[in-house]
Design an enzyme around this catalytic site. Structure first.
Site, PDB file in Angstrom:
ATOM      1  N   ASP A  18       0.909  20.511 -44.091  1.00 18.11           N
ATOM      2  CA  ASP A  18       1.705  19.748 -43.128  1.00 18.11           C
ATOM      3  C   ASP A  18       2.070  18.409 -43.766  1.00 18.11           C
ATOM      4  O   ASP A  18       1.233  17.732 -44.357  1.00 18.11           O
ATOM      5  CB  ASP A  18       0.901  19.524 -41.840  1.00 18.11           C
ATOM      6  N   ILE A  19       3.319  18.029 -43.651  1.00 16.67           N
ATOM      7  CA  ILE A  19       3.813  16.820 -44.315  1.00 16.67           C
ATOM      8  C   ILE A  19       3.349  15.548 -43.584  1.00 16.67           C
ATOM      9  O   ILE A  19       3.342  14.461 -44.179  1.00 16.67           O
ATOM     10  CB  ILE A  19       5.360  16.872 -44.446  1.00 16.67           C
TER      11      ILE A  19
ATOM     12  N   GLU B 264       7.571  20.863 -31.621  1.00 17.48           N
ATOM     13  CA  GLU B 264       8.503  20.157 -32.517  1.00 17.48           C
ATOM     14  C   GLU B 264       9.389  21.128 -33.295  1.00 17.48           C
ATOM     15  O   GLU B 264      10.601  20.930 -33.379  1.00 17.48           O
ATOM     16  CB  GLU B 264       7.690  19.281 -33.486  1.00 17.48           C
TER      17      GLU B 264
ATOM     18  N   HIS C 136       3.986  28.865 -35.534  1.00 20.75           N
ATOM     19  CA  HIS C 136       3.097  28.435 -36.619  1.00 20.75           C
ATOM     20  C   HIS C 136       1.735  28.070 -36.059  1.00 20.75           C
ATOM     21  O   HIS C 136       1.612  27.673 -34.900  1.00 20.75           O
ATOM     22  CB  HIS C 136       3.695  27.251 -37.388  1.00 20.75           C
TER      23      HIS C 136
ATOM     24  N   HIS D 191      -1.637  25.611 -36.812  1.00 23.39           N
ATOM     25  CA  HIS D 191      -2.183  24.462 -37.533  1.00 23.39           C
ATOM     26  C   HIS D 191      -3.632  24.768 -37.909  1.00 23.39           C
ATOM     27  O   HIS D 191      -4.435  25.112 -37.041  1.00 23.39           O
ATOM     28  CB  HIS D 191      -2.200  23.212 -36.644  1.00 23.39           C
TER      29      HIS D 191
HETATM   30  P1  AMP Z   1       4.581  21.427 -33.632  1.00 20.53           P
HETATM   31  O1  AMP Z   1       5.887  22.187 -33.611  1.00 20.53           O
HETATM   32  O2  AMP Z   1       4.461  20.471 -32.490  1.00 20.53           O
HETATM   33  O3  AMP Z   1       3.395  22.335 -33.781  1.00 20.53           O
HETATM   34  O4  AMP Z   1       4.597  20.488 -34.940  1.00 20.53           O
HETATM   35  C1  AMP Z   1       5.297  20.841 -36.106  1.00 20.53           C
HETATM   36  C2  AMP Z   1       4.530  20.395 -37.330  1.00 20.53           C
HETATM   37  O5  AMP Z   1       5.334  20.669 -38.456  1.00 20.53           O
HETATM   38  C3  AMP Z   1       4.193  18.890 -37.374  1.00 20.53           C
HETATM   39  O6  AMP Z   1       2.791  18.719 -37.586  1.00 20.53           O
HETATM   40  C4  AMP Z   1       5.019  18.372 -38.573  1.00 20.53           C
HETATM   41  O7  AMP Z   1       4.368  17.358 -39.278  1.00 20.53           O
HETATM   42  C5  AMP Z   1       5.190  19.632 -39.392  1.00 20.53           C
HETATM   43  N1  AMP Z   1       6.389  19.615 -40.243  1.00 20.53           N
HETATM   44  C6  AMP Z   1       7.661  19.390 -39.837  1.00 20.53           C
HETATM   45  N2  AMP Z   1       8.500  19.457 -40.898  1.00 20.53           N
HETATM   46  C7  AMP Z   1       7.727  19.746 -41.985  1.00 20.53           C
HETATM   47  C8  AMP Z   1       7.998  19.939 -43.375  1.00 20.53           C
HETATM   48  N3  AMP Z   1       9.240  19.859 -43.866  1.00 20.53           N
HETATM   49  N4  AMP Z   1       6.959  20.220 -44.194  1.00 20.53           N
HETATM   50  C9  AMP Z   1       5.702  20.299 -43.716  1.00 20.53           C
HETATM   51  N5  AMP Z   1       5.376  20.127 -42.419  1.00 20.53           N
HETATM   52  C10 AMP Z   1       6.375  19.847 -41.561  1.00 20.53           C
END
Ligand code: AMP
Length: 133
Positions: A29-30, A88, A93, A95
């Site tokens: 995760d970035i 988001e 996905h 975590h």
């Molecule tokens: P959520 O959809 O709420 O589970 O969160 C999406 C997750 O994706 C967040 O923790 C972001 O930090 C992560 N994220 C979004 N864009 C990227 C990326 N380009 N590379 C890695 N992680 C990402």
């Protein structure tokens, strides 16, 4: 339009990739809540995790299991915690987050900062520790 995770899968957007199977892949995760915070994603672009077919859901958790074992070897922790949010990015996905206490999974806490080199070294260590299927 392709999701950000599909664009990572295609190579259009860079990511610190750590594991892959025929149907799923994993990368750091970035904006991590903890060092080693990893996302495991089905290659198929489906928004809601509970819309995945049983077989793909099983594949996803199989890669979660292998990736979590590697994270646990590389990042000292009591457990690798599992969370699904998905508010988001509209691409299912999971975590995976190394934790020692419940507060380590607080998504409202300030995100950890790492340099590209630190991310890459960590990704390489996790990649090397992923057991085969
Ligand atoms: P959520 O959809 O709420 O589970 O969160 C999406 C997750 O994706 C967040 O923790 C972001 O930090 C992560 N994220 C979004 N864009 C990227 C990326 N380009 N590379 C890695 N992680 C990402």
């Amino acid at each position: 339009m392709a999701t950000v995770f599909s664009r990572i899968l295609s190579g259009e957007i860079p990511a610190y990739r750590v594991a892959e199977s025929d149907t799923c892949f994993a990368f750091l995760d970035i904006n991590p809540v903890a060092r080693g915070h990893t996302l495991v994603v089905p290659k198929q672009e489906t928004d809601y995790i509970f819309d995945l077919e049983d077989v793909l859901l099983a594949d996803l958790f199989s890669l979660c299991r292998r990736t979590a074992k590697a994270i646990g070897e590389v990042v000292p922790c009591a457990r690798v915690g599992v969370t699904v949010i998905g508010l988001e990015v509209p691409h299912a996905h999971v975590h995976l987050i190394p934790i020692n206490a419940i507060g380590d999974m607080d998504f409202k806490s300030p995100k950890k900062q790492f340099s590209p080199e630190e991310f890459e070294v960590l990704a390489q260590k996790i990649r090397n520790a992923v057991p085969s299927a």
